[in-house]
Structures are given as structure tokens and as C-alpha cells.
Design an enzyme around this catalytic site. Structure first.
Site, mmCIF file in Angstrom:
data_model
loop_
_atom_site.group_PDB
_atom_site.id
_atom_site.type_symbol
_atom_site.label_atom_id
_atom_site.label_comp_id
_atom_site.label_asym_id
_atom_site.label_seq_id
_atom_site.Cartn_x
_atom_site.Cartn_y
_atom_site.Cartn_z
ATOM 1 N N ARG A 164 -13.912 80.734 58.477
ATOM 2 C CA ARG A 164 -13.204 81.152 59.683
ATOM 3 C C ARG A 164 -13.816 80.449 60.885
ATOM 4 O O ARG A 164 -15.025 80.571 61.115
ATOM 5 C CB ARG A 164 -13.302 82.679 59.844
ATOM 6 C CG ARG A 164 -12.665 83.156 61.120
ATOM 7 C CD ARG A 164 -12.886 84.642 61.429
ATOM 8 N NE ARG A 164 -12.501 84.844 62.813
ATOM 9 C CZ ARG A 164 -12.935 85.814 63.594
ATOM 10 N NH1 ARG A 164 -13.753 86.742 63.132
ATOM 11 N NH2 ARG A 164 -12.531 85.887 64.843
ATOM 12 N N HIS A 190 -10.601 82.750 70.679
ATOM 13 C CA HIS A 190 -11.898 83.426 70.628
ATOM 14 C C HIS A 190 -12.547 83.255 72.017
ATOM 15 O O HIS A 190 -13.568 82.601 72.163
ATOM 16 C CB HIS A 190 -12.760 82.851 69.505
ATOM 17 C CG HIS A 190 -13.856 83.766 69.026
ATOM 18 N ND1 HIS A 190 -13.996 84.153 67.709
ATOM 19 C CD2 HIS A 190 -14.876 84.372 69.693
ATOM 20 C CE1 HIS A 190 -15.057 84.949 67.581
ATOM 21 N NE2 HIS A 190 -15.603 85.095 68.776
ATOM 22 N N GLU A 223 -11.033 90.194 68.980
ATOM 23 C CA GLU A 223 -11.579 91.330 69.714
ATOM 24 C C GLU A 223 -11.065 91.487 71.145
ATOM 25 O O GLU A 223 -11.835 91.424 72.097
ATOM 26 C CB GLU A 223 -13.123 91.224 69.754
ATOM 27 C CG GLU A 223 -13.747 91.155 68.377
ATOM 28 C CD GLU A 223 -15.271 91.101 68.426
ATOM 29 O OE1 GLU A 223 -15.827 90.792 69.491
ATOM 30 O OE2 GLU A 223 -15.893 91.370 67.399
ATOM 31 N N ASN A 229 -13.754 93.657 62.548
ATOM 32 C CA ASN A 229 -15.132 93.183 62.746
ATOM 33 C C ASN A 229 -16.033 94.402 62.887
ATOM 34 O O ASN A 229 -15.746 95.288 63.701
ATOM 35 C CB ASN A 229 -15.258 92.363 64.033
ATOM 36 C CG ASN A 229 -14.394 91.111 64.029
ATOM 37 O OD1 ASN A 229 -13.712 90.812 63.052
ATOM 38 N ND2 ASN A 229 -14.418 90.378 65.129
ATOM 39 N N TYR A 261 -20.044 95.872 63.378
ATOM 40 C CA TYR A 261 -21.473 95.670 63.606
ATOM 41 C C TYR A 261 -22.256 96.975 63.665
ATOM 42 O O TYR A 261 -23.266 97.133 63.026
ATOM 43 C CB TYR A 261 -21.717 94.862 64.895
ATOM 44 C CG TYR A 261 -21.276 93.424 64.745
ATOM 45 C CD1 TYR A 261 -22.111 92.496 64.147
ATOM 46 C CD2 TYR A 261 -20.015 93.011 65.156
ATOM 47 C CE1 TYR A 261 -21.709 91.175 63.967
ATOM 48 C CE2 TYR A 261 -19.597 91.695 64.971
ATOM 49 C CZ TYR A 261 -20.460 90.787 64.376
ATOM 50 O OH TYR A 261 -20.058 89.503 64.187
ATOM 51 N N GLU A 290 -15.644 89.901 60.417
ATOM 52 C CA GLU A 290 -17.019 89.661 60.859
ATOM 53 C C GLU A 290 -17.893 90.831 60.444
ATOM 54 O O GLU A 290 -17.473 91.986 60.544
ATOM 55 C CB GLU A 290 -17.138 89.562 62.394
ATOM 56 C CG GLU A 290 -16.630 88.295 63.005
ATOM 57 C CD GLU A 290 -16.806 88.252 64.519
ATOM 58 O OE1 GLU A 290 -17.738 88.902 65.058
ATOM 59 O OE2 GLU A 290 -15.988 87.581 65.166
HETATM 60 C C1 GBH Z 1 -18.515 89.594 68.051
HETATM 61 O O1 GBH Z 1 -18.575 90.457 69.147
HETATM 62 C C2 GBH Z 1 -17.924 88.264 68.443
HETATM 63 O O2 GBH Z 1 -16.642 88.101 67.890
HETATM 64 C C3 GBH Z 1 -18.773 87.094 68.076
HETATM 65 O O3 GBH Z 1 -18.342 85.968 68.778
HETATM 66 C C4 GBH Z 1 -20.217 87.420 68.331
HETATM 67 O O4 GBH Z 1 -21.052 86.318 68.144
HETATM 68 C C5 GBH Z 1 -20.605 88.525 67.383
HETATM 69 O O5 GBH Z 1 -19.740 89.609 67.471
HETATM 70 C C6 GBH Z 1 -22.016 89.048 67.574
HETATM 71 O O6 GBH Z 1 -22.145 89.710 68.790
HETATM 72 O O7 GBH Z 1 -25.781 91.992 75.466
HETATM 73 O O8 GBH Z 1 -26.070 94.387 75.356
HETATM 74 O O9 GBH Z 1 -24.282 93.483 76.701
HETATM 75 C C7 GBH Z 1 -19.086 91.748 68.863
HETATM 76 C C8 GBH Z 1 -19.176 92.620 70.070
HETATM 77 C C9 GBH Z 1 -19.754 92.541 72.307
HETATM 78 C C10 GBH Z 1 -21.475 92.746 70.702
HETATM 79 C C11 GBH Z 1 -20.753 92.195 73.354
HETATM 80 C C12 GBH Z 1 -22.498 92.375 71.753
HETATM 81 C C13 GBH Z 1 -22.958 92.422 74.129
HETATM 82 C C14 GBH Z 1 -24.095 93.391 74.125
HETATM 83 N N1 GBH Z 1 -20.199 92.190 70.997
HETATM 84 N N2 GBH Z 1 -22.033 92.749 73.067
HETATM 85 S S1 GBH Z 1 -25.120 93.296 75.531
#
Ligand code: GBH
Length: 532
Positions: free
Chosen positions: A104, A149, A194, A334, A336, A406
Site C-alpha cells: 500500500r 494521504h 483517515e 487503521n 493503533y 494500518e
Molecule cells: C496514521 O495516523 C497515518 O495514516 C500514518 O501516515 C502515520 O504514519 C501512522 O498512523 C502513525 O502515526 O504527536 O501526540 O499529536 C494515525 C493517527 C494521528 C497518530 C496523529 C498520531 C499525532 C499524535 N495519528 N497523532 S501527537
């Protein structure tokens, strides 16, 4: 005779899946079904570099990093990143070494359309992605393409970007260009990555490019236009391209999983799920369409109390509801992290990410003390969340196909022996197995974020998500596989979470486990007996 075959198949199949079940539960040897696909992902701005080369114009993240002091935590930018614009052949080789079913990646809007509009199509940009796709196809890897993106051309941001209703047409015109260029090669498309993050982190928190603080206004305009833009692109594909190319399209949502804090009922968690997942899913996936009614009502009431003549959340017309509803071929997911939700205390100041307008609901998000921490503040590790989230999606929107686009762990040290990441993948994949075999969730694919360390937006090069480490001090951006790369490639090749005893490197075994083939046969027999 047919009936007997049928019963036999069911029996064999059930024995099979119950033995699987106990395997999953006990965490011993576990196998994915043979049709399950594994891949890994990146995004253009995070890897390509070449920010002003070969006809590309700046997008909002270029300008944000170059001009806003303190916007990026380590003061870096994506000017060179992993230099994949030059080194993409290495990326293809890594994907092939891992044995991935798909890779991807995303396309940079201003690399294809330097003015933002299709008046001029940049041939050098077009060639770059065509070569990348062909390079992947040659080694049997399916290209999965994200259309957007987060790289809005700055020229369009200057006209209001995602808050201008015209962005729906700008985006749809861009998407049509990509379908025309690449629909013969690309069968899986992600319209938007997202939207919840690019609307909320930009307008509610002001932390993502272009960093415009407009909480409660900008985020809702962006949300609305993102859904309409997605729907328009889906309909263009559906009407003009599908009959010829038979591809699949959906957006992908970053879903934080929410559970109620101790002493709170599920109501509080459900409300914030409707805000996080619902605002970006209900209009597309629910039977009735439109905004989640509970959120629409709350925002309308709050707006009235605050003296606005209309709701800050602009309603959809009947036509718009119909236009957006059903515009999907799967659910892109996605995952996390997770949070506990509880009612905010009077006067409580809600923190930064992952708070995203939860003050509208008077909800505060906290971390459960038992949850494992990662080195990043926002990222606690909760593998069960991926399963519970999918179960929730099934309950809310029916048994739709879910594709995990993701999932992965960030570290801040460049260590190759990343046992924490191996554990992360193993534990999350085990939850995915439980989703399949216990919950009957129709999840068909899994994507490891990320193929390599890359430019992590406002966190610069501090956070490392890579299966491959990248040496950013080396002009050749040398890529080196981590322990997690070997582990993941074993999972991809064997369909099992357990490393085979003979397994020493990712070239050790090249066929899916024999068990998987037996499953194909059984499922085939079952299907036949069902048809007749
Ligand atoms: C995804 O976002 C994205 O699609 C991808 O590009 C990215 O690399 C990956 O996840 C990992 O983050 O610094 O405390 O303000 C996931 C959602 C939103 C998580 C923004 C981290 C910032 C946290 N992300 N967030 S902070």
C-alpha cells in the site's frame, strides 16, 4: 449424497475451526485462512522526498514544515525523507523479500497535477507511479493505492482547502485522472486516508497542516466535504470504470477503540465511538445514512445554546444522504491505540491528541493503568482493541468486508532487535484470528505500518515504525531489516503466527502452509454443496 457431502464438510470444517479456536485461545500454533492477504504500507510524503523535483509543486505539509516554526517536533521536513522517489526499486525489493501479497502506497496530488487541477498532467510524476506499480506487479505484489494521504496542493489550500465545498469537485477530478491512468493496474483503491485525522488534527487541534484552529466549525466542514468527495470518487469509479476493471474502493478510517472508565456505563464509550468512528462511517455504511443522529442532535442543541442561528454541523440534504450512503466496497480500518472514556469533570481541560472535539460531548479520555505503554505519549498498546473495534463495526454496520489498512508500533530507538514490535504484531494478529474464528468478522487483509522508518508528520524522524530501519544520516538512506521484518515475513509466508523451527531468514520458506490448502479444498467442497 449431496446432503452427506454437506454434513461431512460441515463436520470436518467445524472440527477444523474448533481446533483452530482452541489454538487461538491457547496462543499455540495458529493459522490464517488461505485467502487472507498480508501487506505493508507507506505514504508518499513520508517516504518520497523530491519535494520540488520533476514538476512537483508544494503541498500543505511542505509549506507547513518549511514556514511554521515549531510545527514539526524535531524541526525536520519531508524534503528528502527515505528518498523513495529515487530509491523505489529498493522498496519493491524489500516488499518482495518480505513475500507481501500487496504493498500500500499513496500518490502525491501535486506530483500528478501541479496546479491542483487536471489542466496539466505531469508526465514525470505519472511515470514514477507507473514504474512503481509495474515493478510490484512484475514480482507478483498487488499495488494498493491511496489517492489522498494528506497532500493537498497548497494552491487549493489557498482557496480554503477542505472547508471549501468546491474541494469535492477538485478531489473528484483528481481521482478520475488516477483511475484513467492506473485502473488497469490497481484493483484496490483507498479514496481518503483517515479523514478523521486530517479534519480533527487540523481544525480542532490546529496541530496538523495547514494548522488552522477552527474547532467546532472547520472540522465539521472538512468532515462533510471529505465524505462527499469520497462518495463522488466512488461513484465516478462505479459508473465509468468498474465494468472494465472490477476494482474495489473505500476510504480508510483511523479508529481509536473506546471503553468506559471504571464506574461509567457503556453509554459514554458509545457516544465517543459515534464521534470518532460514526461521523466518518455512519453516512456511508449505515442503512439510513446521514450523520449519527445522537451527535447531530447534541451539536444542534449546543449550537443553539451558543447563539448560532444554525447548527455548526451542517446537515446533509436528502439527496446528499443518498449520494453518500452505500459508497463502499469494504471497510478500511487503521488501528493503533485505545482509551477509556468518562464524563469530564467541571472545568477539566482536555488534552491534545487523541482528544478531538470530545469537549462537545463533555467526555474526557484516559489511559487504563494496566495498559502497556509505548515510548510515545499518545500510543498505549491494547491488542484486544483491534478485535473489539471490528466486532463493533459488525454490530453497527453488518457483516461488511473489513480490510486492516494500518497497524504497527512506534519506537524511538533505531535498534534492529525490535522484540517489542515482534510482540506487538504477534499479539495484534492473534486478535485478528479471534475476530475471524470466534466473532465471524469478515476481515480479509492486514497491513503492517510501516515498510520502513519514515517521516512521521509532526513527529518528524523521531518516531520509527519500520519493519526496515532507515539510516537518515546516510545519503543512500540505507535500509536494514529488523527482527520484526523476519517475523512478519514468516507470518506472510506460512500464514502462521509461530516461527517454524527451520526458519532462519525470509527466504527460508516460500509456500503457504499445507493446512491452508486443505482449508481451500474443504471450503470449496462446502461452497459446491451449498450452491447445488
Ligand atoms: C496514521 O495516523 C497515518 O495514516 C500514518 O501516515 C502515520 O504514519 C501512522 O498512523 C502513525 O502515526 O504527536 O501526540 O499529536 C494515525 C493517527 C494521528 C497518530 C496523529 C498520531 C499525532 C499524535 N495519528 N497523532 S501527537
Amino acid at each position: 449424497m449431496l446432503y452427506r457431502t454437506f454434513v461431512l464438510c460441515i463436520l470436518v470444517r467445524n472440527t477444523w475451526s474448533s481446533s483452530w479456536k482452541s489454538e487461538v485461545e491457547e496462543g499455540s500454533k495458529v493459522h490464517f485462512p488461505p485467502w487472507f492477504k498480508f501487506g505493508s504500507a507507506t505514504a508518499s510524503h513520508q517516504i518520497e522526498g523530491a519535494w520540488n523535483a520533476s514538476g512537483k509543486t508544494p503541498h500543505i505539509w511542505d509549506v507547513f514544515a518549511h514556514t511554521v516554526p515549531g510545527a514539526i517536533s524535531d524541526g525536520s521536513n519531508g524534503d528528502v525523507a527515505c528518498d523513495s522517489y529515487r530509491l523505489w526499486r529498493e522498496d519493491v525489493k524489500m516488499a518482495a523479500d518480505l513475500g507481501l501479497d500487496f504493498y500500500r502506497f499513496s500518490i502525491s496530488w501535486p506530483r500528478i497535477l501541479p496546479s491542483g487541477f487536471p489542466n496539466h498532467i505531469n508526465e514525470e510524476g505519472v511515470r514514477y507511479y507507473r514504474e512503481l506499480m509495474d515493478g510490484l506487479l512484475e514480482v507478483g505484489i498487488e499495488p494498493v493505492v491511496t489517492i489522498y494521504h494528506w497532500e493537498l496542493p497548497q494552491s487549493l489550500q489557498d482557496l480554503g482547502g477542505w472547508t471549501n465545498p468546491l474541494v469535492v469537485d477538485w478531489y473528484a477530478d483528481y481521482a478520475r485522472v488516477l483511475f484513467t491512468l492506473y485502473a488497469d493496474r490497481v484493483k484496490t483503491w483507498i479514496t481518503l486516508n483517515e479523514p478523521m485525522v486530517f479534519c480533527e488534527a487540523t481544525y480542532t487541534l490546529g496541530s496538523h497542516a495547514p494548522g488552522i484552529l477552527s474547532p467546532g466549525i472547520g472540522n465539521f466542514l472538512c468532515n462533510r466535504h471529505a465524505l462527499l468527495a469520497h462518495a463522488k470518487a466512488w461513484r465516478i469509479y462505479d459508473q465509468e470504470f468498474r465494468h472494465k476493471y472490477h476494482g474495489k474502493l473505500a476510504l480508510t478510517n483511523n479508529l481509536l477503540w473506546f471503553e468506559p472508565d471504571e464506574g461509567h456505563g457503556d453509554e459514554v464509550a458509545e457516544l465517543v465511538r459515534e464521534l470518532g468512528a460514526g461521523m466518518y462511517s455512519h453516512p456511508i455504511y449505515s442503512k439510513e445514512g446521514g450523520w449519527p443522529p445522537v451527535i447531530e442532535k447534541i451539536i444542534a442543541e449546543r449550537s443553539r445554546r451558543q447563539g448560532y442561528p444554525k447548527s455548526r454541523l451542517p446537515p446533509f440534504t436528502k439527496e446528499e444522504i443518498k449520494f453518500i450512503r452505500g459508497t463502499y466496497d469494504f471497510y478500511g480500518f487503521n488501528y493503533y491505540t485505545a482509551r477509556l472514556a468518562r464524563w469530564a469533570k467541571p472545568g477539566e481541560v482536555l488534552g491534545k491528541w487523541p482528544h478531538f472535539g470530545t469537549d462537545e460531548l463533555n467526555i474526557s479520555l484516559v489511559v487504563k493503568p494496566e495498559w502497556k505503554k509505548s515510548p510515545l505519549d499518545w500510543f498505549i498498546i491494547y491488542p484486544e482493541g483491534i478485535r473489539r473495534q471490528m466486532k463493533w463495526l459488525k454490530r453497527k454496520y453488518g457483516n461488511i468486508e473489513i480490510f486492516i489498512m494500518e497497524n504497527g508500533l512506534a519506537n524511538i530507538d533505531p535498534r534492529l532487535d525490535d522484540t517489542d514490535r515482534v510482540d506487538f504484531y504477534r499479539e495484534h494478529l492473534r486478535q485478528v484470528l479471534l475476530s475471524i474464528y470466534e466473532d465471524g468478522v469478515n476481515v480479509t487483509g492486514y497491513t503492517a505500518w510501516s515498510l520502513m522508518d519514515n517521516y512521521e508528520w509532526i513527529d518528524g524522524y523521531h518516531s520509527k515504525f519500520g519493519l526496515y530501519a532507515v539510516d537518515f544520516s546516510d545519503s543512500e538512506r540505507r535500509r536494514t531489516p529488523r527482527a520484526s521484518a523476519f517475523y512478519y515475513s514468516s507470518v506472510v509466508r506460512t500464514g502462521s503466527l509461530v516461527l517454524p523451527a527451520t526458519y532462519t531468514s525470509y527466504t527460508a520458506s516460500s509456500s503457504k502452509n499445507a493446512l491452508s490448502y486443505i482449508t481451500i479444498v474443504i471450503n470449496f467442497m462446502l461452497a459446491l454443496s451449498l450452491i447445488k
